[in-house]
Write a protein that holds these residues in place. Structure first.
Motif, PDB file in Angstrom:
ATOM      1  N   MET A 111       0.888  -1.170   0.036  1.00  0.00           N
ATOM      2  CA  MET A 111       0.055   0.158   0.007  1.00  0.00           C
ATOM      3  C   MET A 111       0.944   1.159  -0.028  1.00  0.00           C
ATOM      4  N   ALA A 112       1.966   1.260   0.859  1.00  0.00           N
ATOM      5  CA  ALA A 112       2.839   2.326   0.786  1.00  0.00           C
ATOM      6  C   ALA A 112       3.422   2.491  -0.487  1.00  0.00           C
ATOM      7  N   VAL A 113       3.819   1.716  -1.318  1.00  0.00           N
ATOM      8  CA  VAL A 113       4.502   1.669  -2.589  1.00  0.00           C
ATOM      9  C   VAL A 113       3.533   2.216  -3.547  1.00  0.00           C
ATOM     10  N   GLU A 114       2.379   1.836  -3.654  1.00  0.00           N
ATOM     11  CA  GLU A 114       1.351   2.339  -4.505  1.00  0.00           C
ATOM     12  C   GLU A 114       0.809   3.684  -4.058  1.00  0.00           C
ATOM     13  N   ASP A 115       1.056   4.077  -2.704  1.00  0.00           N
ATOM     14  CA  ASP A 115       0.873   5.788  -2.482  1.00  0.00           C
ATOM     15  C   ASP A 115       1.654   6.342  -3.116  1.00  0.00           C
ATOM     16  N   TYR A 116       3.006   5.747  -2.987  1.00  0.00           N
ATOM     17  CA  TYR A 116       4.290   6.587  -3.540  1.00  0.00           C
ATOM     18  C   TYR A 116       4.130   6.839  -5.017  1.00  0.00           C
TER      19      TYR A 116
END
Length: 338
Positions: A111-116
């Motif tokens: 989720m964090a990578v997708e948000d980035y």
């Protein structure tokens, strides 16, 4: 009355009210069936068994299910004794928790990578594009505080490696386009066009490096033991300067031998720029680089003073042959003629 007593004597009731019987079981079922209203089936009486096919009553304990294995319940005291040790249960629980934690961390990282990818990098990419393609006369409105904020969040969320990879890939792609444009330049314009490309890139770095200072401090310097500006300068040297050096150097040497064929400011900018990219390039044309950068040649020594004087006379002769007179010699002092 005696018949009822005979029947009841064959029904055995343990302390847990598990009705079990051998020969009297059929009589009890018949008695219960006779009391059930028509249309309903009588409940089945089942004696719990343990492995081996023996009734639990005979061993004095009953089976009870458990998440960590089967347990035996004492029929008299109601106490439990586990067939699986507490160590095995703890290991199973720990393994299940580790599996859940690993899955949660994986989902959080995804989720964090997708948000980035969706929120942080697109805004940074747009700002980098605008800084790289700007002209010196343009005044582009860029919120440096906002860019710094995005960089700060990316570093704090452990995306430093992703961010630095995207940054260098973006700049590399831009420099490859610049190199392609220089290849199409005619020889007489190559020095000027190269100077424009180098000057514009250096101006862009003056904006890019400060807003990425948090990435530089906490990732590039601390983990890679390098410096962001040096890395980005190396990208220009690898993808632009080195590819055109074989054509550029002869043009610079020729322009240096013919004063004012190229503007002195342009010559100085290109020569100093090449030296800043790779100082070893000065050895390809020491005379050229020494005209703009001090201490290219070894330190002067007294034994070579005649050579220095001879070099100065040759330079004066070249200037005179190219239309640069030595000036009015009538005001020389009389002592200089002797």
């Amino acid at each position: 009355m005696e018949a009822m007593e005979d029947d009841s004597s064959e029904v055995k009731d343990d302390h847990n009210h598990n009705y079990c019987g051998s020969s009297g079981g059929g009589k009890v079922r018949e008695a219960l069936s006779s009391q059930v209203p028509d249309g309903l089936s009588a409940p089945q009486l089942v004696c719990p068994t343990v492995p081996g096919g023996e009734p639990a009553k005979r061993q004095g304990r009953l089976w009870s299910g458990s998440p960590c294995g089967s347990k035996l319940m004492d029929s008299d005291t109601g106490s439990e004794s586990s067939e699986v040790s507490e160590t095995d249960c703890s290991a199973a629980n720990a393994e299940e928790k580790f599996s859940l934690d690993s899955t949660s961390k994986f989902l959080l990282n995804a989720m964090a990578v997708e948000d980035y990818r969706k929120n942080h990098w697109p805004n940074l990419e747009e700002a980098i594009d605008r800084l790289l393609i700007q002209n010196l006369s343009d005044h582009i409105s860029v919120s440096y505080a906002q860019i710094y904020g995005y960089v700060y969040k990316c570093v704090c969320q452990q995306h430093s490696e992703l961010l630095y990879g995207d940054l260098t890939s973006k700049i590399t792609a831009h420099l490859q386009q610049v190199s392609t444009q220089l290849q199409a330049s005619p020889p007489e314009n190559l020095i000027e066009n190269f100077n424009v490309a180098l000057t514009q890139y250096l101006a862009s770095l003056q904006c890019i490096v400060p807003v990425f200072i948090y990435l530089n401090k906490f990732y590039i310097e601390s983990k890679l033991n390098r410096d962001m500006k040096e890395d980005l300068m190396k990208l220009f040297a690898d993808h632009v300067a080195e590819k055109h050096l074989s054509k550029l150097m002869p043009l610079l040497i020729k322009a240096h031998s013919m004063p004012f064929q190229v503007q002195p400011s342009t010559m100085a900018s290109v020569v100093k720029g090449l030296y800043s990219l790779r100082p070893e390039w000065a050895q390809l044309a020491p005379a050229l680089f020494s005209s703009f950068i001090p201490q290219i040649h070894p330190a002067a020594v007294e034994s070579r003073l005649p050579d220095y004087a001879d070099h100065d006379r040759k330079l004066q002769m070249e200037l005179s042959m190219n239309g640069f007179p030595r000036g009015d010699q009538s005001r020389k002092r009389a002592s200089e003629d002797s």
